[in-house]
Design an enzyme around this catalytic site. Sequence first.
Site, short mmCIF file in Angstrom:
data_model
loop_
_atom_site.label_atom_id
_atom_site.label_comp_id
_atom_site.label_asym_id
_atom_site.label_seq_id
_atom_site.Cartn_x
_atom_site.Cartn_y
_atom_site.Cartn_z
N ASP A 1 0.82 -1.22 0.00
CA ASP A 1 0.00 0.00 0.00
C ASP A 1 0.85 1.27 0.00
OD1 ASP A 1 0.93 -0.33 2.59
OD2 ASP A 1 -1.02 -0.59 3.49
N HIS B 1 -7.24 -4.18 10.47
CA HIS B 1 -7.07 -4.09 9.02
C HIS B 1 -5.76 -4.72 8.57
CE1 HIS B 1 -5.08 0.11 9.50
NE2 HIS B 1 -4.13 -0.72 9.13
N GLU C 1 -9.69 -1.45 5.36
CA GLU C 1 -10.37 -1.08 6.59
C GLU C 1 -11.62 -1.95 6.79
OE1 GLU C 1 -8.82 0.52 8.56
OE2 GLU C 1 -8.09 2.49 7.92
C1 GLP Z 1 -0.72 0.91 8.35
C2 GLP Z 1 -0.35 0.04 7.17
C3 GLP Z 1 -0.53 -1.43 7.46
C4 GLP Z 1 0.14 -1.77 8.78
C5 GLP Z 1 -0.51 -0.97 9.89
C6 GLP Z 1 0.12 -1.26 11.25
O1 GLP Z 1 -2.06 1.24 8.40
N1 GLP Z 1 -1.09 0.36 6.00
O2 GLP Z 1 0.02 -2.20 6.40
O3 GLP Z 1 0.05 -3.15 9.02
O4 GLP Z 1 -0.35 0.40 9.61
O5 GLP Z 1 1.22 -0.45 11.43
P1 GLP Z 1 2.30 -0.60 12.56
O6 GLP Z 1 3.12 -1.78 12.16
O7 GLP Z 1 3.08 0.66 12.55
O8 GLP Z 1 1.56 -0.83 13.82
#
Ligand code: GLP
Length: 258
Positions: free
Chosen positions: A67, A138, A143
């Site tokens: 993404d 998610h 979402e």
């Molecule tokens: C974002 C990304 C996701 C990721 C999530 C969790 O929303 N699009 O791919 O898994 O954050 O992030 P973190 O690893 O910083 O908790």
Amino acid sequence: MEIIISDTYEEMSKAAARAVARLLNSKPNAVLGLPTGSTPVGVYKELARMHKNEGLDFSRVTTFNMDEYVGLPKDHSQSYHYFMQENLFKHINIPPQNIYIPSGTTDNADAFCAWYEQRIEECGGIDMQLAGVGSDGHIAFNEPTSSLGSRTRIKTLARSTIEDNARFFEKVEDVPIYGITMGVGTILDARKILFLANGANKADAVAKAIEGPVTSMITASALQLHPDVTAYLDREAASKLEMREYYEWIQAKKLGNN
Ligand code: GLP
């Protein structure tokens, strides 16, 4: 789903990195699906170390990121392009032309998304997809209520995701409102999936994703439909799993571990 619970984030990251290295050693031209966020940083660090010290070779590897934020140029310090460069790509020998990341600045998102899906297919599909989880359950930017059959497209981010990710920006208003993201269906097409989560703030999402019903309210729960998922968790992220002792028992009794 295989569940591997490590005592620390570092151990968890190393275990997941070893799984990536095993794949690259058996298939040097593997196609990897990659996430961003704070969760995979430890895995990327370990892969960079393995490249430097053990010669882990990325010269024939292709990567597709999950993404990107819509509206952030590639060189923005919070863009996922920038993140990947800083945390992984500049430390390994992957050819730049083998790196694919959704464009946050395309002026034709529909055409771009269709092309992205097509490129994945043309490259032979994703051999191994790494994925984190948001606190709302998610996966990538899918979402709650995203179709479990969804493909790459633009999604409006949930307020909770914007608030979670605000820590990387100066103020919450700077967080983009849209993401361009692989769909749940795109992710489920990968041959193998490594699901990564650490920290107490992920414990609820992890329990729902692994042990709850498969529901578009927790898009990571769709991983239950995939035949080859390994979850790498630290103790805190695993703390709300009801069957935790059973998973630890399986690990302890796994053939080859004794
Ligand atoms: C974002 C990304 C996701 C990721 C999530 C969790 O929303 N699009 O791919 O898994 O954050 O992030 P973190 O690893 O910083 O908790």
